[in-house]
Write an enzyme that holds these catalytic residues in place. Structure first.
Site, PDB file in Angstrom:
ATOM      1  N   TYR A   1       0.843  -1.105  -0.010  1.00  0.00           N
ATOM      2  CA  TYR A   1      -0.085  -0.129  -0.016  1.00  0.00           C
ATOM      3  C   TYR A   1       0.943   1.182   0.057  1.00  0.00           C
ATOM      4  O   TYR A   1       0.431   2.311  -0.873  1.00  0.00           O
ATOM      5  CB  TYR A   1      -1.124  -0.164   1.078  1.00  0.00           C
ATOM      6  CG  TYR A   1      -2.322  -0.933   0.812  1.00  0.00           C
ATOM      7  CD1 TYR A   1      -3.466  -0.228   0.109  1.00  0.00           C
ATOM      8  CD2 TYR A   1      -2.308  -2.221   0.747  1.00  0.00           C
ATOM      9  CE1 TYR A   1      -4.297  -0.853  -0.165  1.00  0.00           C
ATOM     10  CE2 TYR A   1      -3.301  -2.926   0.448  1.00  0.00           C
ATOM     11  CZ  TYR A   1      -4.338  -2.393  -0.023  1.00  0.00           C
ATOM     12  OH  TYR A   1      -5.374  -3.142  -0.610  1.00  0.00           O
TER      13      TYR A   1
ATOM     14  N   GLU B   1      -9.042  -6.711   4.095  1.00  0.00           N
ATOM     15  CA  GLU B   1      -8.239  -7.768   3.380  1.00  0.00           C
ATOM     16  C   GLU B   1      -7.839  -8.864   4.380  1.00  0.00           C
ATOM     17  O   GLU B   1      -7.643 -10.129   4.312  1.00  0.00           O
ATOM     18  CB  GLU B   1      -7.218  -7.172   2.546  1.00  0.00           C
ATOM     19  CG  GLU B   1      -7.890  -6.730   1.407  1.00  0.00           C
ATOM     20  CD  GLU B   1      -7.155  -5.804   0.384  1.00  0.00           C
ATOM     21  OE1 GLU B   1      -5.701  -5.814   0.655  1.00  0.00           O
ATOM     22  OE2 GLU B   1      -7.687  -5.080  -0.413  1.00  0.00           O
TER      23      GLU B   1
END
Ligand SMILES: Cc1cc2nc3c(=O)[nH]c(=O)nc-3n(C[C@H](O)[C@H](O)[C@H](O)COP(=O)(O)OP(=O)(O)OC[C@H]3O[C@@H](n4cnc5c(N)ncnc54)[C@H](O)[C@@H]3O)c2cc1C
Ligand code: HEM
Length: 398
Positions: free
Chosen positions: A95, A137
């Site tokens: 990320y 997630e």
């Protein structure tokens, strides 16, 4: 919690991003994949060439920016994207790489207009959005029926349509997976990690394939259409699977993923019919759903509608007929587009009862036109479920 000032700045910059969104994300991908070559093992380079993923990401970023006061409204979309990310094994450490490259691309495109306040506000906003993805997630990784990529052996290959090959795979002992105890949700997809050697390709290529049978008796089954487009190279992975993968070969798979599944509460009733509407290889997840429905409750009315170019390309004829024979109230309609008119609102009005629960799978164009036809017919929106074989956000208007 984002400050009022940050939220104000982010919302105020939405119009500028809307104007430049696709340019920014294209630049972002170019920079990121240039400086982080390892990510070429994850991203589909044809999607980059065609612009499908940049559009999906731009749409999502804008949706997030518009909803910055209450990011929880994004959760259903995050869940759907999260399934894809989990299937591709996107990790929390990825990320910050995306964040840094996205901000740099915004700076590059907006130039002087990207003041430090704007960049800081977007950095904070991205971090808040990324945290939502990472936490959604994490739950998916915890719940996955097996971790990471596991080795499977191809135990059978069968031609199930002129351009479609069905593969049956069994877990290798090293995977530790017990096939008999594997919970299969019809409609979900597997993800295959391949390394095709075409054109001296040096990277892994990951692709999703829907599980096409609810039963794991003989193994896990998925079917692959050889992707061809006029004046374009054949699809990389589908060509590799068709040409180079035989019985006895190993395939690496990540655990089933996806939120395309039968409405649990409707399976055991017989008033609301199930309509399965397939085009081409889109029949794969719908066949698994058909099998699941007749196994759970064979009395529910079922309408199977399948569109195919001609009889030779009609996929799964034998499997569909076998499953429909188990249903006590079913109807099968096949439309050959070579010689018949395409499915339109008139056809759907005549063949799909009002109130039916409808599952659609096929090409983008097919699905978008079905969604539009059902909208014209004012069919209840939450009774229409679909799975595009590509980025879903491109089909959804957020
Ligand atoms: C949830 C989900 C489920 C899926 N289930 C199935 C399934 O059950 N069965 C199935 O067959 N597929 C399924 N797919 C699609 C599958 O994942 C792959 O996208 C498909 O097999 C094509 O991959 P490929 O590597 O062969 O093609 P790619 O190499 O990704 O190419 C895609 C297309 O672009 C064309 N192309 C190639 N190079 C270029 C270029 N430079 N510019 C423009 N066009 C180009 C190719 O001819 C091809 O038609 C599913 C996808 C999703 C998202
Ligand atoms: C907040 C950040 C992110 C957003 C908003 C986002 C958004 C999206 C969206 C909308 C899709 C398309 C989903 C679909 O198929 O329906 C997607 C797919 C994908 N994402 Fe993300 N994503 C983010 C972070 C990441 C990260 C960190 C990575 C890894 C570096 C990543 C890698 C991918 C890949 C590989 C795909 C599949 C598409 C392809 O291969 O072209 N994403 N993402």
């Amino acid at each position: 919690m984002l400050s009022t000032q940050t939220r104000t700045i982010v919302k105020a910059t939405v119009p500028v991003l809307e104007e430049n969104g696709v340019t920014i994300t294209k630049l972002f991908y170019k920079n990121m994949l240039g400086s982080h070559k390892e990510l070429l093992n994850i991203f589909n380079r044809v999607n980059q060439a065609k612009g499908a993923q940049p559009t999906a990401l731009a749409t999502t970023v804008l949706a997030a920016a518009k909803q910055i006061d209450d990011l929880s409204v994004l959760l259903p979309h995050v869940e759907q994207i999260g399934h894809k990310h989990r299937a591709l094994q996107i990790m929390p450490e990825h990320y910050p790489i995306v964040g840094e490259n996205l901000l740099n691309a915004i700076k590059q495109v907006l130039g002087d207009a990207a003041t430090p306040e704007i960049i800081n506000a977007w950095a904070e906003a991205y971090s808040a959005i990324a945290d939502i993805f990472i936490s959604v997630e994490k739950k998916m990784y915890d719940e996955a029926v097996w971790p990471s990529w596991q080795p499977f052996e191809v135990v059978s290959r069968e031609q199930v349509g002129s351009e479609i090959v069905e593969f049956t795979v069994k877990p290798k002992p090293a995977s530790g997976i017990d096939l008999d105890r594997l919970p299969i949700i019809a409609g979900q997809y597997l993800t295959v990690k391949t390394h095709p050697s075409r054109h001296q390709n040096q990277y892994d290529a990951l692709r999703h394939y829907s599980i096409c049978s609810a039963s794991t008796k003989d193994g896990l089954r998925f079917a692959v259409k050889l992707e061809t487009e006029k004046d374009k190279p054949n699809g990389l992975v589908s060509e590799y699977l068709h040409k180079d993968v035989s019985i006895g070969d190993e395939l690496l798979l990540s655990a089933p993923a996806g939120d395309f599944k039968l409405d649990e509460k409707l399976k055991n009733q017989n008033e609301i019919p199930l309509v399965l509407l397939a085009a081409g290889v889109g029949a794969t997840p719908l066949l698994a759903m058909l099998e699941e429905q007749v196994t759970v409750n064979s009395k529910r009315p079922i309408i199977w509608i399948q569109s195919s170019f001609d009889e030779s390309s009609l996929a799964f004829k034998k499997h569909v007929d076998e499953a429909l024979q188990k249903a006590s109230n079913s109807k099968k309609i096949v439309v050959y587009t070579e010689s018949q008119s395409r499915i339109d609102d008139k056809f759907l009005k005549e063949n799909v009862p009002a109130g039916a629960d409808v599952y659609i799978c096929g090409s983008f164009n097919f699905m978008q036109s079905m969604i539009d036809h059902f909208a014209v017919l004012k069919h209840q929106q939450d009774a229409i479920h679909y799975e595009p074989f590509g980025p879903k956000m491109a089909t959804v208007k957020v």
